[in-house]
Design an enzyme around this catalytic site. Sequence first.
Site, PDB file in Angstrom:
ATOM      1  N   ASN A  15      19.183  25.511  56.905  1.00 14.55           N
ATOM      2  CA  ASN A  15      20.100  25.439  55.763  1.00 14.55           C
ATOM      3  C   ASN A  15      21.267  26.360  56.097  1.00 14.55           C
ATOM      4  O   ASN A  15      21.154  27.580  56.001  1.00 14.55           O
ATOM      5  CB  ASN A  15      19.389  25.881  54.480  1.00 14.55           C
ATOM      6  CG  ASN A  15      20.253  25.687  53.246  1.00 14.55           C
ATOM      7  OD1 ASN A  15      21.439  25.391  53.327  1.00 14.55           O
ATOM      8  ND2 ASN A  15      19.654  25.875  52.080  1.00 14.55           N
ATOM      9  N   ARG A 105      19.459  20.491  55.667  1.00 13.57           N
ATOM     10  CA  ARG A 105      19.964  20.215  54.327  1.00 13.57           C
ATOM     11  C   ARG A 105      21.441  19.896  54.448  1.00 13.57           C
ATOM     12  O   ARG A 105      22.226  20.696  54.956  1.00 13.57           O
ATOM     13  CB  ARG A 105      19.779  21.429  53.414  1.00 13.57           C
ATOM     14  CG  ARG A 105      20.382  21.238  52.027  1.00 13.57           C
ATOM     15  CD  ARG A 105      20.204  22.498  51.187  1.00 13.57           C
ATOM     16  NE  ARG A 105      20.794  22.340  49.868  1.00 13.57           N
ATOM     17  CZ  ARG A 105      21.743  23.140  49.368  1.00 13.57           C
ATOM     18  NH1 ARG A 105      22.193  24.151  50.104  1.00 13.57           N
ATOM     19  NH2 ARG A 105      22.210  22.956  48.159  1.00 13.57           N
ATOM     20  N   HIS A 193      21.080  19.278  44.190  1.00 11.69           N
ATOM     21  CA  HIS A 193      19.730  19.866  44.154  1.00 11.69           C
ATOM     22  C   HIS A 193      18.639  18.797  44.204  1.00 11.69           C
ATOM     23  O   HIS A 193      17.512  19.011  43.752  1.00 11.69           O
ATOM     24  CB  HIS A 193      19.531  20.740  42.903  1.00 11.69           C
ATOM     25  CG  HIS A 193      20.414  21.948  42.866  1.00 11.69           C
ATOM     26  ND1 HIS A 193      21.169  22.284  41.757  1.00 11.69           N
ATOM     27  CD2 HIS A 193      20.694  22.884  43.803  1.00 11.69           C
ATOM     28  CE1 HIS A 193      21.863  23.383  42.017  1.00 11.69           C
ATOM     29  NE2 HIS A 193      21.590  23.765  43.249  1.00 11.69           N
ATOM     30  N   HIS A 220      16.617  23.549  37.460  1.00 13.95           N
ATOM     31  CA  HIS A 220      16.735  24.270  38.729  1.00 13.95           C
ATOM     32  C   HIS A 220      17.760  25.373  38.513  1.00 13.95           C
ATOM     33  O   HIS A 220      18.973  25.139  38.561  1.00 13.95           O
ATOM     34  CB  HIS A 220      17.179  23.303  39.835  1.00 13.95           C
ATOM     35  CG  HIS A 220      17.407  23.966  41.161  1.00 13.95           C
ATOM     36  ND1 HIS A 220      16.539  23.845  42.223  1.00 13.95           N
ATOM     37  CD2 HIS A 220      18.410  24.768  41.599  1.00 13.95           C
ATOM     38  CE1 HIS A 220      17.003  24.536  43.250  1.00 13.95           C
ATOM     39  NE2 HIS A 220      18.135  25.107  42.890  1.00 13.95           N
ATOM     40  N   SER A 223      21.311  30.821  41.796  1.00 13.52           N
ATOM     41  CA  SER A 223      22.726  31.164  41.906  1.00 13.52           C
ATOM     42  C   SER A 223      23.582  29.928  41.684  1.00 13.52           C
ATOM     43  O   SER A 223      24.635  29.971  41.063  1.00 13.52           O
ATOM     44  CB  SER A 223      23.004  31.770  43.281  1.00 13.52           C
ATOM     45  OG  SER A 223      24.368  32.093  43.407  1.00 13.52           O
ATOM     46  N   GLY A 224      23.110  28.809  42.226  1.00 12.44           N
ATOM     47  CA  GLY A 224      23.613  27.500  41.847  1.00 12.44           C
ATOM     48  C   GLY A 224      22.599  26.907  40.894  1.00 12.44           C
ATOM     49  O   GLY A 224      21.396  27.020  41.117  1.00 12.44           O
ATOM     50  N   ARG A 253      30.287  30.127  39.662  1.00 15.28           N
ATOM     51  CA  ARG A 253      30.926  28.861  39.295  1.00 15.28           C
ATOM     52  C   ARG A 253      30.860  28.665  37.779  1.00 15.28           C
ATOM     53  O   ARG A 253      29.870  29.045  37.157  1.00 15.28           O
ATOM     54  CB  ARG A 253      30.240  27.694  40.019  1.00 15.28           C
ATOM     55  CG  ARG A 253      30.543  27.649  41.503  1.00 15.28           C
ATOM     56  CD  ARG A 253      29.674  26.620  42.219  1.00 15.28           C
ATOM     57  NE  ARG A 253      28.497  27.232  42.821  1.00 15.28           N
ATOM     58  CZ  ARG A 253      27.481  26.539  43.335  1.00 15.28           C
ATOM     59  NH1 ARG A 253      27.483  25.229  43.306  1.00 15.28           N
ATOM     60  NH2 ARG A 253      26.460  27.177  43.881  1.00 15.28           N
ATOM     61  N   MET A 296      21.739  37.544  38.395  1.00 20.84           N
ATOM     62  CA  MET A 296      21.161  37.589  37.059  1.00 20.84           C
ATOM     63  C   MET A 296      20.304  38.835  36.843  1.00 20.84           C
ATOM     64  O   MET A 296      20.205  39.352  35.723  1.00 20.84           O
ATOM     65  CB  MET A 296      20.332  36.325  36.808  1.00 20.84           C
ATOM     66  CG  MET A 296      19.762  36.224  35.407  1.00 20.84           C
ATOM     67  SD  MET A 296      21.044  36.217  34.103  1.00 20.84           S
ATOM     68  CE  MET A 296      21.546  34.492  34.173  1.00 20.84           C
ATOM     69  N   ARG A 297      19.695  39.365  37.903  1.00 21.03           N
ATOM     70  CA  ARG A 297      18.871  40.571  37.756  1.00 21.03           C
ATOM     71  C   ARG A 297      19.717  41.763  37.326  1.00 21.03           C
ATOM     72  O   ARG A 297      19.311  42.549  36.460  1.00 21.03           O
ATOM     73  CB  ARG A 297      18.150  40.871  39.065  1.00 21.03           C
ATOM     74  CG  ARG A 297      17.080  39.846  39.430  1.00 21.03           C
ATOM     75  CD  ARG A 297      16.611  39.988  40.853  1.00 21.03           C
ATOM     76  NE  ARG A 297      17.689  39.707  41.810  1.00 21.03           N
ATOM     77  CZ  ARG A 297      17.538  39.627  43.120  1.00 21.03           C
ATOM     78  NH1 ARG A 297      16.325  39.831  43.637  1.00 21.03           N
ATOM     79  NH2 ARG A 297      18.552  39.363  43.907  1.00 21.03           N
ATOM     80  N   GLY A 340      15.204  30.315  41.798  1.00 21.70           N
ATOM     81  CA  GLY A 340      15.115  31.767  41.690  1.00 21.70           C
ATOM     82  C   GLY A 340      15.049  32.319  40.284  1.00 21.70           C
ATOM     83  O   GLY A 340      14.120  33.071  39.927  1.00 21.70           O
ATOM     84  N   HIS A 344      11.474  33.245  38.039  1.00 21.86           N
ATOM     85  CA  HIS A 344      11.194  34.682  37.967  1.00 21.86           C
ATOM     86  C   HIS A 344      11.689  35.394  36.711  1.00 21.86           C
ATOM     87  O   HIS A 344      11.325  36.550  36.498  1.00 21.86           O
ATOM     88  CB  HIS A 344      11.792  35.383  39.195  1.00 21.86           C
ATOM     89  CG  HIS A 344      11.195  34.928  40.490  1.00 21.86           C
ATOM     90  ND1 HIS A 344      11.886  34.183  41.405  1.00 21.86           N
ATOM     91  CD2 HIS A 344       9.955  35.084  40.990  1.00 21.86           C
ATOM     92  CE1 HIS A 344      11.102  33.915  42.435  1.00 21.86           C
ATOM     93  NE2 HIS A 344       9.924  34.445  42.204  1.00 21.86           N
ATOM     94  N   GLU A 390      12.276  23.295  48.894  1.00 24.19           N
ATOM     95  CA  GLU A 390      13.192  22.345  49.518  1.00 24.19           C
ATOM     96  C   GLU A 390      12.957  22.254  51.025  1.00 24.19           C
ATOM     97  O   GLU A 390      13.116  21.185  51.630  1.00 24.19           O
ATOM     98  CB  GLU A 390      14.642  22.757  49.230  1.00 24.19           C
ATOM     99  CG  GLU A 390      15.003  22.653  47.762  1.00 24.19           C
ATOM    100  CD  GLU A 390      16.193  23.514  47.381  1.00 24.19           C
ATOM    101  OE1 GLU A 390      17.235  22.935  47.035  1.00 24.19           O
ATOM    102  OE2 GLU A 390      16.067  24.759  47.435  1.00 24.19           O
TER     103      GLU A 390
END
Length: 404
Positions: A15, A105, A193, A220, A223-224, A253, A296-297, A340, A344, A390
């Site tokens: 990837n 990918r 995705h 899904h 980050s994306g 984005r 996000m964390r 992700g 989590h 994936e």
Amino acid sequence: MTNACNIKGALLVLNSGSSSVKFTVFQVDTVAAGGHQLAPFFAGQLDGIGTAARLKAKAADKGLLADEPWGHLDKGTVPSVLPHLLSWIENNLPTDLPLRAAGHRVVHGGSLFDKPVLATASVIAQLDGLSPLAPLHQPQNLAAIRALAKSRPDLPQVACFDTAFHQTQPALSTTYAIPKRYTQEGVRRYGFHGLSYEYIAQYLAANKPGLAKGRVVVAHLGSGASLAALKNGVSLDTSMGFSALDGVPMGTRPGAIDPGIIIHLMRRYSLDADELERLLYHESGLLGVSGLSNDMRAIEASQEPDAQLAHDLFCSRVAKAVASLAVSMGGIDGLVFTAGIGEHSALIREKICRYLAWLGFALDPLSNEANDGLISTDGSLPVHVVPTDEEYMIASHTIKLQFG
């Protein structure tokens, strides 16, 4: 296609981005009835290419294989360092596990490709023509294929597309309300995705067959981020459209945005296409709203009002997307979180499902904190957390296409 009766070796999944390469190596063994068994062997990432390249790799048991600077091999681009990475991978394979094939990918297959294909020169040329539809992803994916072909022309390579799974969607889901001449030129909703959604669809069919036959929204969230409506395991609609900018807010984005804003930015601030591209792909989303981070964390850990706004905005827009996709299926029978953030963040899932309580969703707090499996209450529509894979999906497609 190689005879399926006697296959043992390794399969590489790549990837590739603009400054990093993620890789997974699978061991392949022939099993009964000519089938094949895939088992992760080791995986890693070569990142910081062009600045401070570093290789990190771990075995399947999480034991450290490498954590070393690669600046001495770094020529500033992913293609220039790929031959060195391939040599490192082969040097770390047992002699009885030769590298048999590589799967990639590839973000965009357009309307041309509805399934994985062998990456021949003619296929690569066709995919090159789709680069304007995914300018930040497609060229990087193809550059890796070309570099590998130059280094190892004898190694079969397979292109697996993030758009292919959504080719089942009806015109009602894929059409924009624009003049038909542009639609005929390929300006339509594609969705992304797809490899992740395909994995989840297969997982549900194998482990939750009743739910798999129903109407499921898969979120899904990474980050994306995007969501998809699956009915009987088939994609009917999705939140992303023509590009990976559409849908819900993401790390950098914006998600869905009024096109009038783009016109305003061009006229009021004289932004050109390159500046708009940088703004929309790299400066917006959670980063733009929070002014803090695209992670996000970090946003969850912050007490700053703008960070809290970014958090709430993400959850609200995801919940709206779930409800919208339920319309496309004529109802909803279940919800799956993956990727992700989806896998989590118990807080994200709790907030989203709180918005969706009117649809019949309620989470069990202890199960939700466990980050896996069924996390809803007995009286709720089912909500599951399912880790996506994936890389396994790409490996599976590659081995089927190459070895039968």
